[in-house]
Design an enzyme around this catalytic site. Structure first.
Site, short mmCIF file in Angstrom:
data_model
loop_
_atom_site.label_atom_id
_atom_site.label_comp_id
_atom_site.label_asym_id
_atom_site.label_seq_id
_atom_site.Cartn_x
_atom_site.Cartn_y
_atom_site.Cartn_z
N ASN A 9 0.78 -1.37 0.28
CA ASN A 9 0.27 -0.08 -0.47
C ASN A 9 0.65 1.01 0.39
OD1 ASN A 9 -2.06 1.83 0.18
ND2 ASN A 9 -2.27 1.85 2.43
N TRP A 10 1.34 1.88 -1.48
CA TRP A 10 1.66 2.88 -0.88
C TRP A 10 1.24 4.39 -0.46
CZ3 TRP A 10 4.57 2.11 -6.55
CH2 TRP A 10 5.54 1.62 -6.45
N LYS A 11 -0.33 4.33 -0.35
CA LYS A 11 -0.42 5.77 0.30
C LYS A 11 0.18 7.40 -0.73
CE LYS A 11 0.43 4.06 4.60
NZ LYS A 11 0.22 3.83 5.92
N HIS A 95 -8.89 1.17 4.97
CA HIS A 95 -8.43 1.14 5.92
C HIS A 95 -7.90 2.26 6.99
CE1 HIS A 95 -4.11 2.59 6.50
NE2 HIS A 95 -3.53 1.39 5.88
N GLU A 97 -6.43 4.57 8.37
CA GLU A 97 -6.42 5.84 7.51
C GLU A 97 -7.79 6.74 6.59
OE1 GLU A 97 -2.92 5.34 5.93
OE2 GLU A 97 -1.59 5.03 7.43
N GLU A 164 -5.07 -5.01 10.62
CA GLU A 164 -4.11 -4.05 11.69
C GLU A 164 -4.17 -3.51 11.99
OE1 GLU A 164 -2.06 -2.91 6.86
OE2 GLU A 164 -4.25 -1.63 7.51
N GLY A 170 2.62 2.52 10.62
CA GLY A 170 3.29 3.17 10.62
C GLY A 170 4.27 3.49 11.94
N SER A 208 4.00 -2.26 10.48
CA SER A 208 5.49 -2.09 10.34
C SER A 208 5.83 -3.54 10.13
CB SER A 208 6.07 -1.30 12.10
OG SER A 208 5.23 0.04 12.36
N GLY A 229 3.56 -0.56 4.62
CA GLY A 229 2.57 0.33 4.18
C GLY A 229 4.41 0.91 3.60
N GLY A 230 5.07 1.23 4.97
CA GLY A 230 6.47 2.09 4.57
C GLY A 230 7.64 0.85 4.07
C1 PEP Z 1 -0.46 0.35 6.27
O1 PEP Z 1 -0.76 1.70 5.75
O2 PEP Z 1 -1.30 -0.64 5.44
C2 PEP Z 1 0.38 0.16 6.58
C3 PEP Z 1 0.48 -1.58 7.49
O3 PEP Z 1 1.83 0.75 6.73
P1 PEP Z 1 3.20 0.30 7.84
O4 PEP Z 1 4.02 -0.71 7.18
O5 PEP Z 1 4.12 1.46 7.43
O6 PEP Z 1 2.86 -0.01 8.91
#
Ligand code: PEP
Length: 248
Positions: A9-11, A95, A97, A164, A170, A208, A229-230
């Site tokens: 997920n590149w956001k 999600h 966010e 999640e 993040g 993470s 994500g990251g």
């Molecule tokens: C996400 O946004 O779905 C996520 C899991 O982010 P991160 O891996 O950065 O915690």
């Protein structure tokens, strides 16, 4: 046996040029890996570029959201047909966010999933509790509410669930493998009680995830993959997660 499923997920990251550089570097790193389903969900703007570069590869193209109407006067929104026209086959819905910053409720999430499924898009549904809710021992109650609201009148066909925990997204804090499996097992049990097909649905963990912890997380019986994500923003780190998951 559920096939491991790793999704990026590149956001709100990556321009078209960065998307092109990423994919050109990433594809050779995962070439020939067929034991893991791999998905990249770039921003809407980069879907065209990604679609062209991923054609005939082993990487699936996904989107980060979709609207619940088919077309019309909804400035800024994107329909399932538009995603299909970019050769997207999957969409992330709900999600945290989007729930947090864009006021998405379970009812809206449910309408979006219905529209996506009606158009044969696969869906990754995100659910998870906040730190406050976990500390108040309300994790399972929150998951119950999100599952029953988001999946109202829906079957599990074409669905993946991403658990999640918001406190792990993040933040660099990963749920321990035991915490992740406890929540995943709870979700699967809820699905067994309420839907058909609970044993074949894949449940990804998100929060993470990195190359250093994927093998540990995937060692758990109910962890079938990850939403990342990251660590999905760098080709070598995302490829490290995919190859780690391939060991399951
Ligand atoms: C996400 O946004 O779905 C996520 C899991 O982010 P991160 O891996 O950065 O915690």
């Amino acid at each position: 046996m559920r096939k491991p499923y790793i999704a990026a997920n590149w956001k709100m990251n990556m321009t078209n040029q960065e998307t092109e550089r990423f994919i050109n570097a990433f594809l050779p790193m995962v070439k020939g890996i067929t034991s893991v389903d791999i998905l990249i969900a770039p921003s809407f703007v980069s879907l065209g570029t990604a679609s062209r570069l991923l054609e005939s590869s082993n990487v699936i193209l996904g989107a980060q959201d979709v609207y619940f109407e088919e077309s019309g006067a909804y400035t800024g929104e994107i329909s399932p047909t538009m995603l299909l026209s970019a050769r997207c086959s999957c969409v992330i819905i709900g999600h945290s966010e989007r729930r947090q910053y864009f006021s998405e409720t379970d009812e809206i999430v449910n309408k979006k999933i219905k529209n996506a499924r009606k158009n044969n898009l696969e869906v990754i549904l995100c659910i998870g509790e906040s730190l406050e809710e976990r500390e108040a021992n309300r994790t399972f109650e929150v998951l119950d509410g999100q599952l029953s609201g988001s999946l109202k009148d829906l079957s599990l066909e074409g669905m993946t669930i991403a658990y999640e925990p918001i406190w792990a997204i993040g933040t660099g804090k990963t749920a321990s493998k035991e915490q992740a499996n406890e929540a995943h097992a709870y979700i699967r049990e809820w699905l067994r009680k309420n839907k058909e097909g609970a044993d074949s649905i894949r449940i990804q963990y998100g929060g993470s995830v990195k190359p250093e912890n994927i093998v540990d997380l995937m060692s758990q019986p109910d962890v079938d993959g990850a939403l990342v994500g990251g660590a999905s923003l760098k080709p070598d780190s995302f490829a490290g997660i995919v190859t780690g998951a391939a060991q399951k």
